[in-house]
Design a protein around this motif. Sequence first.
Motif, PDB file in Angstrom:
ATOM      1  N   GLN A  67      37.006  12.830  14.771  1.00  0.00           N
ATOM      2  CA  GLN A  67      36.531  11.651  13.943  1.00  0.00           C
ATOM      3  C   GLN A  67      35.357  12.196  12.933  1.00  0.00           C
ATOM      4  OE1 GLN A  67      37.279   8.143  14.223  1.00  0.00           O
ATOM      5  NE2 GLN A  67      39.138   8.947  15.120  1.00  0.00           N
ATOM      6  N   GLN A  71      34.378   0.791  26.997  1.00  0.00           N
ATOM      7  CA  GLN A  71      35.643   1.374  26.972  1.00  0.00           C
ATOM      8  C   GLN A  71      35.376   1.953  25.319  1.00  0.00           C
ATOM      9  OE1 GLN A  71      39.019  -0.444  27.807  1.00  0.00           O
ATOM     10  NE2 GLN A  71      38.953  -0.228  29.920  1.00  0.00           N
ATOM     11  N   TYR A  72      35.698   3.192  25.278  1.00  0.00           N
ATOM     12  CA  TYR A  72      35.576   3.871  23.972  1.00  0.00           C
ATOM     13  C   TYR A  72      36.911   3.642  23.365  1.00  0.00           C
ATOM     14  CZ  TYR A  72      31.372   5.814  25.617  1.00  0.00           C
ATOM     15  OH  TYR A  72      30.375   5.798  25.955  1.00  0.00           O
ATOM     16  N   SER A  73      37.135   3.614  21.970  1.00  0.00           N
ATOM     17  CA  SER A  73      38.427   3.287  21.390  1.00  0.00           C
ATOM     18  C   SER A  73      39.295   4.661  21.333  1.00  0.00           C
ATOM     19  CB  SER A  73      37.943   2.736  19.764  1.00  0.00           C
ATOM     20  OG  SER A  73      37.157   3.736  19.300  1.00  0.00           O
ATOM     21  N   HIS A  74      38.693   5.786  21.741  1.00  0.00           N
ATOM     22  CA  HIS A  74      39.737   6.987  21.304  1.00  0.00           C
ATOM     23  C   HIS A  74      39.462   7.819  22.407  1.00  0.00           C
ATOM     24  CE1 HIS A  74      40.383   6.010  17.060  1.00  0.00           C
ATOM     25  NE2 HIS A  74      39.345   5.295  17.093  1.00  0.00           N
ATOM     26  N   SER A  75      40.331   8.749  22.709  1.00  0.00           N
ATOM     27  CA  SER A  75      40.278   9.515  23.918  1.00  0.00           C
ATOM     28  C   SER A  75      39.180  10.732  23.356  1.00  0.00           C
ATOM     29  CB  SER A  75      41.634  10.444  24.027  1.00  0.00           C
ATOM     30  OG  SER A  75      41.937  11.120  22.921  1.00  0.00           O
ATOM     31  N   ASP A  76      38.657  11.562  24.294  1.00  0.00           N
ATOM     32  CA  ASP A  76      37.772  12.716  23.844  1.00  0.00           C
ATOM     33  C   ASP A  76      38.025  13.395  22.633  1.00  0.00           C
ATOM     34  OD1 ASP A  76      35.846  11.535  25.491  1.00  0.00           O
ATOM     35  OD2 ASP A  76      35.899  13.267  26.877  1.00  0.00           O
ATOM     36  N   ALA A  77      39.488  13.796  22.841  1.00  0.00           N
ATOM     37  CA  ALA A  77      40.171  14.606  21.995  1.00  0.00           C
ATOM     38  C   ALA A  77      40.329  13.988  20.653  1.00  0.00           C
ATOM     39  CB  ALA A  77      41.597  15.284  22.460  1.00  0.00           C
ATOM     40  N   ASP A  78      40.529  12.655  20.518  1.00  0.00           N
ATOM     41  CA  ASP A  78      40.635  11.825  19.377  1.00  0.00           C
ATOM     42  C   ASP A  78      39.182  11.966  18.717  1.00  0.00           C
ATOM     43  OD1 ASP A  78      43.327  11.616  19.275  1.00  0.00           O
ATOM     44  OD2 ASP A  78      43.155   9.511  20.323  1.00  0.00           O
ATOM     45  N   LEU A  79      38.331  11.399  19.410  1.00  0.00           N
ATOM     46  CA  LEU A  79      36.765  11.452  18.989  1.00  0.00           C
ATOM     47  C   LEU A  79      36.461  12.594  18.380  1.00  0.00           C
ATOM     48  CD1 LEU A  79      35.216   9.182  21.589  1.00  0.00           C
ATOM     49  CD2 LEU A  79      35.592   8.645  19.451  1.00  0.00           C
TER      50      LEU A  79
END
Length: 151
Positions: A13, A2-10
Amino acid sequence: MQYSHSDADLAGQPIGYWAWAAHTAAVTHIRAGLARHGLSQPEWWVLNQLVGHAGGRDRAEVTDMLKGYLDTGAEGMATAVDGLLGRGLLTQDGGRLHITADGTALHTRCAALQKEMRARIHDGISDEEYVRTLKVLQRMIHNVGAPMWHH
Protein backbone atom coordinates in the motif's frame (compact mmCIF):
# COMPACT_ATOMS: atom_id res chain seq x y z
CA MET A 1 -10.90 -4.09 14.42
CA GLN A 2 -10.66 -5.96 11.17
CA TYR A 3 -8.08 -4.74 8.71
CA SER A 4 -9.18 -4.19 5.13
CA HIS A 5 -6.24 -6.07 3.60
CA SER A 6 -3.93 -8.96 4.37
CA ASP A 7 -0.43 -8.19 5.64
CA ALA A 8 0.94 -9.00 2.18
CA ASP A 9 -1.51 -6.56 0.59
CA LEU A 10 -0.79 -3.87 3.20
CA ALA A 11 2.96 -4.14 2.51
CA GLY A 12 2.28 -2.87 -1.01
CA GLN A 13 0.00 0.00 0.00
CA PRO A 14 1.16 3.59 -0.62
CA ILE A 15 2.56 5.38 2.44
CA GLY A 16 1.43 8.73 1.07
CA TYR A 17 -2.21 7.75 1.25
CA TRP A 18 -2.06 6.13 4.70
CA ALA A 19 0.02 8.91 6.26
CA TRP A 20 -2.38 11.50 4.79
CA ALA A 21 -5.46 9.55 5.95
CA ALA A 22 -4.10 9.17 9.51
CA HIS A 23 -3.13 12.84 9.62
CA THR A 24 -6.52 13.97 8.33
CA ALA A 25 -8.47 11.75 10.73
CA ALA A 26 -6.45 12.72 13.81
CA VAL A 27 -6.31 16.46 13.09
CA THR A 28 -10.02 16.59 12.22
CA HIS A 29 -10.86 14.80 15.48
CA ILE A 30 -8.64 17.11 17.55
CA ARG A 31 -9.92 20.30 15.89
CA ALA A 32 -13.55 19.27 16.37
CA GLY A 33 -12.94 18.66 20.07
CA LEU A 34 -11.21 22.01 20.56
CA ALA A 35 -13.93 23.80 18.55
CA ARG A 36 -16.50 22.60 21.08
CA HIS A 37 -14.60 24.77 23.57
CA GLY A 38 -14.34 27.70 21.16
CA LEU A 39 -10.66 27.18 20.34
CA SER A 40 -8.80 26.66 17.10
CA GLN A 41 -5.83 24.32 17.16
CA PRO A 42 -3.32 27.20 16.75
CA GLU A 43 -4.98 29.01 19.67
CA TRP A 44 -4.57 25.85 21.76
CA TRP A 45 -0.88 25.73 20.89
CA VAL A 46 -0.45 29.34 22.07
CA LEU A 47 -2.26 28.74 25.37
CA ASN A 48 -0.20 25.61 25.90
CA GLN A 49 3.03 27.60 25.45
CA LEU A 50 2.00 30.21 28.02
CA VAL A 51 0.71 28.03 30.86
CA GLY A 52 3.20 27.91 33.70
CA HIS A 53 5.09 31.01 32.58
CA ALA A 54 4.22 33.55 35.28
CA GLY A 55 6.50 36.12 33.66
CA GLY A 56 4.90 35.59 30.28
CA ARG A 57 6.72 34.81 27.07
CA ASP A 58 7.93 36.91 24.20
CA ARG A 59 5.25 37.05 21.47
CA ALA A 60 7.77 36.79 18.64
CA GLU A 61 9.42 33.76 20.28
CA VAL A 62 6.08 31.96 20.71
CA THR A 63 4.78 32.69 17.21
CA ASP A 64 8.12 31.87 15.59
CA MET A 65 8.30 28.53 17.38
CA LEU A 66 4.73 27.56 16.42
CA LYS A 67 4.54 28.87 12.85
CA GLY A 68 5.75 25.56 11.39
CA TYR A 69 3.03 23.45 13.02
CA LEU A 70 0.85 21.97 10.29
CA ASP A 71 1.82 24.77 7.88
CA THR A 72 0.07 27.40 10.00
CA GLY A 73 2.64 30.05 9.14
CA ALA A 74 3.55 33.27 10.92
CA GLU A 75 0.36 35.02 9.79
CA GLY A 76 -1.82 32.18 11.10
CA MET A 77 -0.07 32.27 14.45
CA ALA A 78 -0.41 36.06 14.65
CA THR A 79 -4.15 35.64 13.99
CA ALA A 80 -4.37 33.02 16.77
CA VAL A 81 -2.62 35.32 19.26
CA ASP A 82 -4.76 38.29 18.26
CA GLY A 83 -7.91 36.20 18.67
CA LEU A 84 -6.90 35.12 22.17
CA LEU A 85 -6.05 38.71 23.10
CA GLY A 86 -9.40 39.89 21.77
CA ARG A 87 -11.24 37.32 23.87
CA GLY A 88 -9.39 38.26 27.05
CA LEU A 89 -7.66 34.88 27.29
CA LEU A 90 -4.27 36.59 26.96
CA THR A 91 -2.88 40.00 27.76
CA GLN A 92 0.14 41.65 26.23
CA ASP A 93 2.67 43.77 28.09
CA GLY A 94 5.03 45.24 25.53
CA GLY A 95 6.11 42.22 23.53
CA ARG A 96 5.32 39.71 26.29
CA LEU A 97 2.21 37.56 26.28
CA HIS A 98 0.54 36.52 29.54
CA ILE A 99 -2.26 34.01 29.98
CA THR A 100 -5.23 35.30 31.99
CA ALA A 101 -7.23 33.41 34.62
CA ASP A 102 -9.92 32.74 31.98
CA GLY A 103 -7.24 31.52 29.58
CA THR A 104 -5.81 29.23 32.25
CA ALA A 105 -9.27 27.82 33.03
CA LEU A 106 -9.92 27.15 29.34
CA HIS A 107 -6.48 25.56 28.99
CA THR A 108 -7.21 23.27 31.95
CA ARG A 109 -10.49 22.10 30.37
CA CYS A 110 -8.87 21.57 26.98
CA ALA A 111 -5.84 19.79 28.47
CA ALA A 112 -8.23 17.23 29.95
CA LEU A 113 -9.97 17.01 26.57
CA GLN A 114 -6.64 16.48 24.83
CA LYS A 115 -5.91 13.51 27.12
CA GLU A 116 -9.33 12.02 26.28
CA MET A 117 -8.81 12.53 22.54
CA ARG A 118 -5.31 11.04 22.67
CA ALA A 119 -6.68 8.00 24.49
CA ARG A 120 -9.34 7.54 21.81
CA ILE A 121 -6.84 7.92 18.97
CA HIS A 122 -4.44 5.46 20.66
CA ASP A 123 -7.13 2.93 21.69
CA GLY A 124 -5.88 -0.60 21.03
CA ILE A 125 -2.36 0.61 20.20
CA SER A 126 0.44 -0.22 22.62
CA ASP A 127 3.19 2.28 23.39
CA GLU A 128 5.61 -0.11 21.66
CA GLU A 129 3.50 -0.13 18.47
CA TYR A 130 3.20 3.64 18.55
CA VAL A 131 6.93 4.19 19.04
CA ARG A 132 7.70 1.72 16.24
CA THR A 133 5.30 3.54 13.93
CA LEU A 134 6.95 6.90 14.68
CA LYS A 135 10.39 5.42 14.07
CA VAL A 136 9.26 4.02 10.72
CA LEU A 137 7.78 7.39 9.71
CA GLN A 138 10.95 9.20 10.84
CA ARG A 139 13.03 6.80 8.77
CA MET A 140 10.88 7.43 5.71
CA ILE A 141 11.23 11.18 6.18
CA HIS A 142 15.00 10.74 6.52
CA ASN A 143 15.10 8.50 3.44
CA VAL A 144 13.69 11.26 1.24
CA GLY A 145 15.92 13.93 2.77
CA ALA A 146 13.12 15.96 4.34
CA PRO A 147 13.66 17.92 7.53
CA MET A 148 12.21 16.86 10.86
CA TRP A 149 11.86 19.56 13.46
CA HIS A 150 9.22 18.41 15.94
CA HIS A 151 10.68 17.48 19.32
